[in-house]
Write an enzyme that holds these catalytic residues in place. Structure first.
Site, mmCIF file in Angstrom:
data_model
loop_
_atom_site.group_PDB
_atom_site.id
_atom_site.type_symbol
_atom_site.label_atom_id
_atom_site.label_comp_id
_atom_site.label_asym_id
_atom_site.label_seq_id
_atom_site.Cartn_x
_atom_site.Cartn_y
_atom_site.Cartn_z
ATOM 1 N N ASP A 1 -3.262 4.143 6.326
ATOM 2 C CA ASP A 1 -3.938 2.980 5.782
ATOM 3 C C ASP A 1 -2.930 2.329 4.831
ATOM 4 O O ASP A 1 -1.970 2.972 4.381
ATOM 5 C CB ASP A 1 -5.237 3.354 5.063
ATOM 6 C CG ASP A 1 -6.131 2.123 4.887
ATOM 7 O OD1 ASP A 1 -5.627 0.992 5.041
ATOM 8 O OD2 ASP A 1 -7.334 2.280 4.575
HETATM 9 C C1 BGC Z 1 -8.080 -1.172 4.564
HETATM 10 C C2 BGC Z 1 -7.865 -1.115 6.072
HETATM 11 C C3 BGC Z 1 -7.078 -2.317 6.503
HETATM 12 C C4 BGC Z 1 -5.772 -2.357 5.760
HETATM 13 C C5 BGC Z 1 -4.910 -3.542 6.115
HETATM 14 C C6 BGC Z 1 -6.784 -1.361 3.827
HETATM 15 O O1 BGC Z 1 -7.021 -1.579 2.473
HETATM 16 O O2 BGC Z 1 -8.684 0.028 4.135
HETATM 17 O O3 BGC Z 1 -9.093 -1.061 6.727
HETATM 18 O O4 BGC Z 1 -6.879 -2.266 7.896
HETATM 19 O O5 BGC Z 1 -6.040 -2.428 4.369
HETATM 20 O O6 BGC Z 1 -5.460 -4.714 5.617
#
Ligand code: BGC
Length: 751
Positions: free
Chosen positions: A228
């Protein structure tokens, strides 16, 4: 580029491939023909940022269709809806040059307070997994990789980047992992995104058991694990644990750490090579710029899918659909003009257009010669004089034949990044609903909210409630279509609406404290908890009305061999309109050594039937439908015994049930001196031998005494054999027991 040979690259080049070039793309190695690819959010639309990328959504993204978010797709109970969303976002992603679209999110809704529940499907793992797998099939069928997230146990936003989700093995296996497992094993997602949080003290990004032993070893995942955004704490530890691609890029800092670790011997270079192979394989998804998408067609699709997802909770005296309602409709609530149709945070899409419910209602009303009067009734942002707004709205309602109030949660009330602290609707809205319901001849409430809201304090005052959740950019017309009966409300609740927040099974353990959140309710999440304890809820999981009626008959369940069963039921549309019905099959049992939920959803199917049409619906139950995760044996076990296969109207209402006997796994436990006296006597090999030996060693008188002392025997049942022997003073020879321990070892399990 599959089967890429990393030996042609320098260590520096290899390390460089394992983190992003920037926020949304990977690095290329031009000389080797390895292109850069773009990964971006997802899941219910494409959020492609132009210019300076940022994580917080401050920077606008390019226009894309905002399809119904997962909360709506969950309520559709229809894998075809999920697949259509996946395919459509896939087409848009491909047209926009995106190789991996980050989604779907399949975390379980452990608490209605989770700020990101709008991005997740359900409180139930089977429903989440079926929908998630369909989404991945649709998206990847369009040539765009998926990233199933957030792996794993990311069920809250509070402290999401560092909290430790403390979950026991059985709960992980039965509740929090199955959706991922199903998607990985059935739909081959290109990537899995590891979550920010820790699981039992270990960051997901550094959790070798999770990312390697389970994901690749047990489930056979062949794709790449992506972090993530910002989830990597120790890059080298993460790589060793199985995390291939770190996103976003770190400006080269962590690449150097990988290089240093290999040079110092702390990290085996083959680990780097493996990760490089997987990341390079992703570049096969590099866009061919061969696609466009039809924004009008996608908007129309978003509208149809939204109608499949809205849930009609209550419809007294058939107030809906609004046919022959009279001359005037009052539409109240600022959400009618300023619709809320998606959640905040990384999934926030810049829609290609937005349908406004009020406009759509006016169009339908005009065609029927009905007058529409509108008053905001409250302001979403608490601006202005709420009392005056309410008084104006009540006046409009009193003069109309029917009133439709658009209520819900505003953007400030819920979002990625924080959890709610209560489930109430804003007080001004509750006051409006109550006051209007007093004066309006008929009152319909339409709700727009990502997380469940309480209906208490006003539920009984109104005639109908249509829970739209968040329906995407075409939600406004979809809601109007449903209100006027142009479309059926197709949704069923994918999560329970409780009476009180305090009733929620995770209530005492959410969102945790001092760095830990204890999943104290274990497997009793959502309806599993309510139905086991017998807690009343406002609307159960699986509830939802339509505009027609259904009858279910001839329910049967039969074992088809090897712990599988076939279930059939005849469903008839007994009303005068076409409609959809969701057949819900639950399994209930007390078999086995662990506490089972009162019932668990094990199969479902949504069927469309014309008025008067009948159909025999057939569903299969598999071995896993009856199994629990045994922590001692570390495997799925089907306990022998009786299982009740139930046809549910919803999770709280059983329409019919059939009991089946399952042979299951015969577990012959290993004995030791720590096993209890009860375990010893119950053991199929050791028990009879022990009894025989003891009886033989007793005098006539002792035998008679023992027969009279059955109750005292119960007292010692839970005593470990080691202590019991002490009390017996050598009456049972140790050697005899040692022989029985050996005999108990083989064979351990049969079946
Ligand atoms: C979120 C993800 C997301 C990623 C990119 C993170 O903060 O938890 O779900 O895909 O950011 O934006």
């Amino acid at each position: 580029m599959t089967n890429f040979d990393p030996s042609t690259l320098t260590l520096e080049q290899k390390a460089s491939l394992l983190s992003g070039r920037d926020f949304w793309s990977t690095k290329s190695v031009e000389d080797e023909g390895i292109p850069s690819i773009v990964l971006t959010d997802g899941p219910h639309g494409v959020r492609l940022q132009e210019g300076e990328a940022d994580h917080l959504g401050i920077n606008e993204s390019v226009p894309a269709t905002c399809f119904p978010p997962a909360v709506a797709v969950g309520s559709s109970w229809d894998p075809e809806v999920a697949q259509e969303v996946g395919a459509a976002v896939g087409r848009e992603a491909r047209a926009l040059g995106v190789s991996v679209l980050l989604g779907p999110g399949v975390n379980i809704k452990r608490s209605p307070l989770c700020g990101r529940n709008f991005e997740y499907y359900s409180e139930d793992p089977l429903l989440s997994g079926a929908l998630g797998a369909a989404h991945v099939r649709g998206q990847q069928g369009a040539g765009v990789g998926a990233s199933v997230k957030h792996f794993a146990a990311n069920n809250q936003e509070t402290e999401r980047m560092r909290v430790s989700a403390d979950v026991d093995d059985r709960t992980l296996r039965e509740i929090y992992l199955p959706a991922f497992e199903r998607i990985v094993t059935e739909a081959n997602p290109a990537t899995v995104m590891c979550s920010y949080n820790k699981i039992n003290g270990v960051y997901s990004s550094e959790n070798r058991w999770l990312l390697t032993d389970l994901l690749r070893g047990e489930w056979g995942f062949a794709g790449a694990v992506v972090s993530d955004w910002g989830a990597v704490s120790d890059r080298v530890a993460a790589l060793a644990a199985g995390l291939d691609l770190e996103m976003p890029g770190s400006g080269g800092g962590t690449d150097q750490q990988i290089i240093d670790a290999v040079r110092s011997g702390a990290l085996d270079e083959t680990v780097v090579d493996e990760a490089v192979r997987r990341v390079v394989a992703l570049t096969a998804l590099a866009p061919k710029n061969d696609h466009t998408f039809d924004a009008d067609a996608h908007h129309a699709l978003a509208r149809r899918l939204a109608t499949e997802s809205a849930v009609l909770l209550k419809n007294d005296a058939g107030v809906l659909p609004l046919e022959g309602v009279g001359a005037t409709i009052a539409v109240l609530g600022e959400f009618a003009e300023k619709p809320r149709f998606q959640g905040g945070g990384s999934s926030h899409i810049r829609p290609t257009r937005v349908d406004v419910p009020l406009d759509a209602i006016k169009a339908h009303a005009q065609a029927r010669n009905i007058e529409v009067v509108y008053a905001p009734g409250f302001s979403i942002d608490d601006r202005g004089d709420q009392d005056a707004l309410r008084a104006e709205a009540a006046k409009a309602a009193a003069g109309a034949d029917v009133t439709v109030i658009f209520a819900g949660l505003g953007e400030k009330d819920e979002s990625e990044g924080f959890d709610r602290s209560d489930i109430a609707l804003p007080a001004a809205q509750v006051a409006l609903i109550r006051e209007v319901a007093q004066v309006a001849p008929r009152t319909v409430v339409v709700l727009s909210n990502g997380g469940v809201v309480s209906l208490e304090g006003w539920h009984d005052d109104v005639d109908a409630i249509l829970e739209g959740f968040l329906l995407g950019q075409a939600g406004g017309t979809a809601l109007a279509d449903i209100l006027f009966g142009i479309a059926e409300p197709g949704g069923r609740l994918a999560e329970t609406i409780p009476l009180r927040l305090q009733d929620v099974p995770s209530y005492l353990n959410f969102p945790g404290e001092q760095g830990h959140v204890r999943y104290g309710e274990g497997v009793m999440v959502g309806y599993r908890g309510y139905s086991t304890v017998g807690t009343d809820v406002r609307y159960p999981f699986g509830h939802g009305l339509g505009y027609t009626t259904f009858d279910s008959r001839d329910f049967s369940a039969e074992i088809t061999g090897d712990d599988t069963a076939r279930v059939t039921v005849t469903v008839t549309n007994t009303g005068s309109r076409a409609g959809k019905h969701v057949v819900q099959i639950y399994v209930a049992t007390q078999a086995g050594p662990v506490r089972r939920p009162a019932r668990e959803l094990r199969a479902f199917k949504k069927v469309a039937l014309e008025a008067g049409e009948s159909r025999v619906v057939e569903l299969s139950l598999h071995r896993r439908s009856f199994a629990y995760w045994d922590v001692e044996l570390q495997r799925w076990v089907v306990a022998p015994g009786e299982y009740r296969v139930q046809l549910g109207q919803d999770a709280a209402t059983v329409l019919a049930e059939v009991a089946v006997q399952i042979v299951g796994d015969v577990i012959i436990p290993e004995l030791s001196f720590d096993s209890t006296v009860g375990d010893w006597f119950a053991h199929p090999i050791a028990g009879p031998a022990l009894m025989q030996g003891m009886t033989a060693a007793m005098s006539e008188e002792q035998r008679a005494q023992a027969a009279d002392q059955q109750e005292q025997l119960r007292m010692v049942e839970s005593m470990p054999m080691k202590q019991f022997l002490g009390f017996l003073g050598g009456a049972i020879p140790i050697e005899a027991l040692e022989q029985l321990i050996e005999a108990s070892k083989a064979p351990r399990t049969v079946g």
